[in-house]
Design a protein around this motif. Sequence first.
Motif, PDB file in Angstrom:
ATOM      1  N   VAL A 172       0.827  -1.209   0.000  1.00 42.84           N
ATOM      2  CA  VAL A 172       0.000   0.000   0.000  1.00 42.84           C
ATOM      3  C   VAL A 172       0.863   1.262   0.000  1.00 42.84           C
ATOM      4  CG1 VAL A 172      -1.684   1.348   1.337  1.00 42.84           C
ATOM      5  CG2 VAL A 172      -1.961  -1.124   1.110  1.00 42.84           C
ATOM      6  N   ALA A 173       1.941   1.256   0.790  1.00 45.38           N
ATOM      7  CA  ALA A 173       2.811   2.433   0.848  1.00 45.38           C
ATOM      8  C   ALA A 173       3.417   2.733  -0.519  1.00 45.38           C
ATOM      9  CB  ALA A 173       3.905   2.229   1.890  1.00 45.38           C
ATOM     10  N   ASP A 174       3.816   1.674  -1.249  1.00 50.16           N
ATOM     11  CA  ASP A 174       4.382   1.867  -2.591  1.00 50.16           C
ATOM     12  C   ASP A 174       3.334   2.425  -3.550  1.00 50.16           C
ATOM     13  OD1 ASP A 174       6.811   0.933  -1.724  1.00 50.16           O
ATOM     14  OD2 ASP A 174       6.427  -1.148  -2.361  1.00 50.16           O
ATOM     15  N   ILE A 175       2.088   1.929  -3.418  1.00 53.30           N
ATOM     16  CA  ILE A 175       1.012   2.411  -4.297  1.00 53.30           C
ATOM     17  C   ILE A 175       0.720   3.894  -4.027  1.00 53.30           C
ATOM     18  CG2 ILE A 175      -1.464   2.202  -4.769  1.00 53.30           C
ATOM     19  CD1 ILE A 175      -1.132  -0.824  -4.388  1.00 53.30           C
ATOM     20  N   VAL A 176       0.730   4.251  -2.749  1.00 52.02           N
ATOM     21  CA  VAL A 176       0.520   5.668  -2.385  1.00 52.02           C
ATOM     22  C   VAL A 176       1.645   6.513  -2.962  1.00 52.02           C
ATOM     23  CG1 VAL A 176       0.481   7.309  -0.462  1.00 52.02           C
ATOM     24  CG2 VAL A 176      -0.803   5.162  -0.305  1.00 52.02           C
ATOM     25  N   ASN A 177       2.872   6.012  -2.861  1.00 49.77           N
ATOM     26  CA  ASN A 177       4.024   6.741  -3.401  1.00 49.77           C
ATOM     27  C   ASN A 177       3.923   6.902  -4.905  1.00 49.77           C
ATOM     28  OD1 ASN A 177       6.294   7.916  -1.996  1.00 49.77           O
ATOM     29  ND2 ASN A 177       7.602   6.679  -3.350  1.00 49.77           N
ATOM     30  N   ASP A 178       3.475   5.837  -5.603  1.00 42.25           N
ATOM     31  CA  ASP A 178       3.304   5.900  -7.066  1.00 42.25           C
ATOM     32  C   ASP A 178       2.253   6.949  -7.432  1.00 42.25           C
ATOM     33  OD1 ASP A 178       5.176   3.938  -7.396  1.00 42.25           O
ATOM     34  OD2 ASP A 178       3.718   2.292  -7.640  1.00 42.25           O
TER      35      ASP A 178
END
Length: 807
Positions: free
Chosen positions: A711-717
């Motif tokens: 989820v953190a990576d998706i938010v960053n993307d």
Amino acid sequence: MDPILIFALSFGILATFFWYFATENPAKKRWIGTMLTVTLVVIGLFGAYPPEKRLKRGIDLAGGSSFVLELRPTPGKELSPTALEQAKVVIRQRLNEMGSADLKLFERGDDQLIVQMPGIEDSQRDSIREQLEKAAKLDFHLLHPQSSTLAPEVEAGTEYVGGYDLKTLEHYDKQGNLESTEQVLLEREPVLSGKYVKQSSGGFIPGEGNIVHLNFDSEGATKFFEITKDNVGRRLAIVLDGEVISAPNLNEAIAGGSCQISGMASDAEARGLANALNNPLEEAMEVVDERSISPSLGKDAVRQGLLAGVAGLLLTLFFVAIYYRLPGFIAIFGLVVNIILLFGIMAAFQFTFTMPGIAGIVLTIGMAVDANVLIYERLKEERANGKSIGAAIEAAYEKAFSAIFDANLTTLITAAILFVMATDAVRGFAVTLMVGIVASLFASLIVTRVCFWWLMTGGLLEKLSIGGKFKVPTFDFIGKRKLALVVSLGVIAVALASFGIKGENALGIDFRGGDEIQFKVPGDKEITVAEVKDSLAKLNLAQQPVVQAQGDVSGAGTFVTIHAADNTALSQFDDDGNQTNLGIIDHLRSDIPVLGEQDGNGDLIVTHSVQSVGPAMGKSLLTESGVALGVGLLAIMLFISLRYEFSFAVGALAALVHDLIIAGGIAVLLNIEMSVIQVGAFLTIAGYSINDTIVVFDRIRENLQNKSGNVADIVNDALNATLSRTLLTSGTTILTLLTLTIFGGPGMRDFSLTILIGVIVGTYSSVFVASPVTLWWSKRTGKNLRKEVQETEAAKELARTAQADHE
């Protein structure tokens, strides 16, 4: 424009809008959209032309005076339910008698009235104020039969007579000169009220002096006849606003329902009294807030406002055209339609343009560009994914719609709250912003889409170049959240410290009360702050005024602003017209030659404006402004909570509080005084901050539904995917606000600078505060952010399915 015609046009346009959105056929949709655009543009042009006649200007642009009146009931009594309405009727009649035809009256709360008179010269202001504060409560009281002997004893304290009051009666000769004074003893309760006066007239009559003639209505005539018949030989005192102005002997019964008042000091006083008696007030009124701007200073404000607006518009159009090329010119056409509609609606409904309203127009332009940037950045992505031009355009408008609509809706909410709860200074900004948002939505979502459809039909989009490629490096925003937290907390600490150090000194005249005087010194004249301070020192005021000077960037002159204690700006006079206190303005004009110079027509070359706010009024404005700000933030949070998941609402709230504290603290450090108009600036910052945050949240939610992974990576993307849009829209908005700050003049400079600070801080918080806090809250509560979003969307889909089955 005729109200029936406006209603008919509005109904027809609304029906056409429903037709447009209900139609699935692209060709038919294109023609309906074209018809809507052409119709609204024609109506807008017709409604706003010629602008100098069609568009209403406020006090700050047209010049004139504005007063806030507070009704003061008799001690121990409450205001009657009809007091405000009766006061409005009376004030309108009195001032219309003085030739003040362009009069605007508004109720404010339960006991205040706002009176605005555009175009009023300074020379008329004092007489208007006198008419406003004159209650003209007329009563008739019988004098004690032995008044001439008892009154001196009562005055000396050797005698007391129950039920009677001791008053002073002044006697004037026929030329209005004071001859003598007399102590009289009159009955406490009146025998006849002035409400029975049907008509009065006054003036100088040769051989009789300054006289006011009274005519009673039928009931009053009967009462007056009975009183005079039963009290022949006694004296009847005529009492106006608690003062005895005449006490003639009743030599006989007076029939016919008429009498006269003598002893006026001048012809003007007799005519003024007659006017007041024709329109008496139930309750006394006091001016608690006064603002005055000379018409020439208003023209300067218009010039500066137009300069700022045109500069902001040209900068924005130039950037859009250079960066986006053909789509950029489509956006420019949409912006032109937007401006035509804005001015047309303002003119048709007679909304008033103010200086903050010009700021609202420029901010609207920035928000309109934001919508186009959202669409075009989506269009780039869809083309990069291999879609045809037609499919990419449809997908871009469809995917950008929710972000554009939600972002503009939150700004509309704040503008509506400002309109309902804030003062007139902010209301002009709110009206312009609301109209601008509606026009912007139409232009960006319908007008530009119709243009794309026609270009596609003509085969002109086969080799569409969408414009520049604004590449930004990928950045680990979530990974840097701890560093961002330290930076934010440090700046917040500095901001809070600035509030603590400045204290009440951070508050402007609106909140702490006092007088503010502003002189506009032309470019060919010179005056220094030291010169003004030295001159003010000669007045020996209890509180030394603060003097500031600010140059006009256009080179047209210098603005000298003086902050002084309450009731020190204007000279004070007694009832006889004798000066009791020399005001700052009159003193400076007589003491500093430049300020007293006149042109060939006898008009002062250096113009000025005055704002006076009583301490009680200042506290009231502070409370009202705090409530407006609180309600605005609450409404935004409620919307976010209903529209998105609660985790997103927490992130949005954190970003909002972060932006307002820092923007407010930096403004205080820059010596920007907190005023009513600054409350409007803070709510605008809140709306813009949410606007930016919603765009990011919209992409995060989309990615959480369509992508797998951490989820953190998706938010960053998602943050990186929207970063170019964030920087582009913030950049164009900053450009427009810079033009306001540089060219807008003192009336707009602090307001636009505060918003400029807020936009910069809001851009930072939308990526470094809102999203990291959302992610942190989701983890802290043990919820999975992706699951929250999926459950919400599943519930929406279930509701849509149930609705479809029902239909």
